[in-house]
Design an enzyme around this catalytic site. Sequence first.
Site, PDB file in Angstrom:
ATOM      1  N   CYS A  25       0.870  -1.171   0.000  1.00 33.85           N
ATOM      2  CA  CYS A  25       0.000   0.000   0.000  1.00 33.85           C
ATOM      3  C   CYS A  25       0.907   1.221   0.000  1.00 33.85           C
ATOM      4  O   CYS A  25       1.655   1.449   0.963  1.00 33.85           O
ATOM      5  CB  CYS A  25      -0.896  -0.024   1.231  1.00 33.85           C
ATOM      6  SG  CYS A  25      -1.979   1.425   1.372  1.00 33.85           S
ATOM      7  N   CYS A  56     -10.944  13.772   4.874  1.00 30.19           N
ATOM      8  CA  CYS A  56     -12.062  12.876   5.175  1.00 30.19           C
ATOM      9  C   CYS A  56     -12.134  12.649   6.679  1.00 30.19           C
ATOM     10  O   CYS A  56     -11.114  12.434   7.336  1.00 30.19           O
ATOM     11  CB  CYS A  56     -11.886  11.552   4.436  1.00 30.19           C
ATOM     12  SG  CYS A  56     -11.909  11.723   2.634  1.00 30.19           S
ATOM     13  N   CYS A 102     -10.503   9.492   8.514  1.00 33.65           N
ATOM     14  CA  CYS A 102      -9.163   9.079   8.089  1.00 33.65           C
ATOM     15  C   CYS A 102      -8.079   9.841   8.853  1.00 33.65           C
ATOM     16  O   CYS A 102      -8.097  11.075   8.922  1.00 33.65           O
ATOM     17  CB  CYS A 102      -9.006   9.313   6.584  1.00 33.65           C
ATOM     18  SG  CYS A 102      -7.397   8.820   5.933  1.00 33.65           S
ATOM     19  N   HIS A 146     -18.206   5.533   0.127  1.00 32.05           N
ATOM     20  CA  HIS A 146     -18.398   5.655   1.573  1.00 32.05           C
ATOM     21  C   HIS A 146     -19.768   6.165   2.002  1.00 32.05           C
ATOM     22  O   HIS A 146     -19.999   6.364   3.201  1.00 32.05           O
ATOM     23  CB  HIS A 146     -17.313   6.521   2.202  1.00 32.05           C
ATOM     24  CG  HIS A 146     -15.924   6.036   1.948  1.00 32.05           C
ATOM     25  ND1 HIS A 146     -15.608   4.695   1.902  1.00 32.05           N
ATOM     26  CD2 HIS A 146     -14.765   6.713   1.710  1.00 32.05           C
ATOM     27  CE1 HIS A 146     -14.304   4.563   1.655  1.00 32.05           C
ATOM     28  NE2 HIS A 146     -13.781   5.767   1.531  1.00 32.05           N
TER      29      HIS A 146
END
Length: 349
Positions: free
Chosen positions: A114, A125, A128, A223
């Site tokens: 990743c 966001c 996050c 989301h």
Amino acid sequence: MLVEVPTQHPEAPRSLLGLSQTELSIWAESQGQPAYRGRQIHDWIYAKGARSLDEITVLPKQWRAQMAEFPVGRSQIHYRSVAADDTVKFLLRLSDGETVEAVGIPTAGRLTVCVSSQVGCPMACDFCATGKGGFQRNLYAHEIVDQVLTVQEDMNRRVNNIVFMGMGEPLLNAEQVVRTVQCLNHDVGISQRGMTISTVGVPGQIRRLAEHHLQATLAVSLHASNQPIRERLIPSARKYPLEALLAECQEYVTLTGRRVTFEYILLAELNDEPEHAVELANHLRGFQSHVNLIPYNPISEVDYQRPSPRRIQQFVQALEDRHIAVSVRRTRGLEADAACGQLRRRQTS
């Protein structure tokens, strides 16, 4: 006298990592060396992990000494943590002192990395951790490629899959992300079909990505099943309505012939009700797509909760009943704060 390394980005720092074999041959000739030196350098930095020209023993000793300080473009591991499931999180220090995180996720016969595409993230966001620390700058292609090589070398396994799901919004750094995909494919030897580019949605950028005709998978961080919830979670959604985002995704499918993955983080009692699954299914009816459900991974700044396994399964069943392709992402690296949504720019443990 040294000359500038040929590059597609005029502001990129001088480094050799990220350049193709042809570009490295041109650079070697510009330094008064035969073109085949570029092929040798290419082999040593991509296949053998050379971090300086002085390590490349096939080069003339005098030239190696002269060029020893010329930057190859590798970072330093500042911090490393390992979760109980063997997921490894790396905090990497870049040449300017900034730090980014990358994650190595091993499974049977496969190693996924990743990678981050920005130092921090401007999207903010609400769920996050990355967005809580603000935004510093875009990463250059060599700084993203370096993350893959670092994980591969440290874990002593060949990387098979790349997901652009780390720190940052990839489509706000699209030029360098596309160049990275091409470099990882042509120079490192990783199939584009093993790569996924994740975006929360930037107006016009999904269409532009389609024009590159990459074989990488597009993953859109949805989301939410409706505009009010999406605006609560993703501030940029106020200027990019859900309907407009889905229309651009449909255009992507038409232009590329490739399906879109929709990522949907499940937050208990916020977006995980059966009616949310029905709303989502209605949006995606007839869409060449796949839904990837992500049970929420906690961060300290907010008090969202992960739904129970029963609630998650009910959401899955509601989508399957409406013939929507769906899967649930297995959480990896939770104990090391390496799971989705937990990456930061500092050591946290």
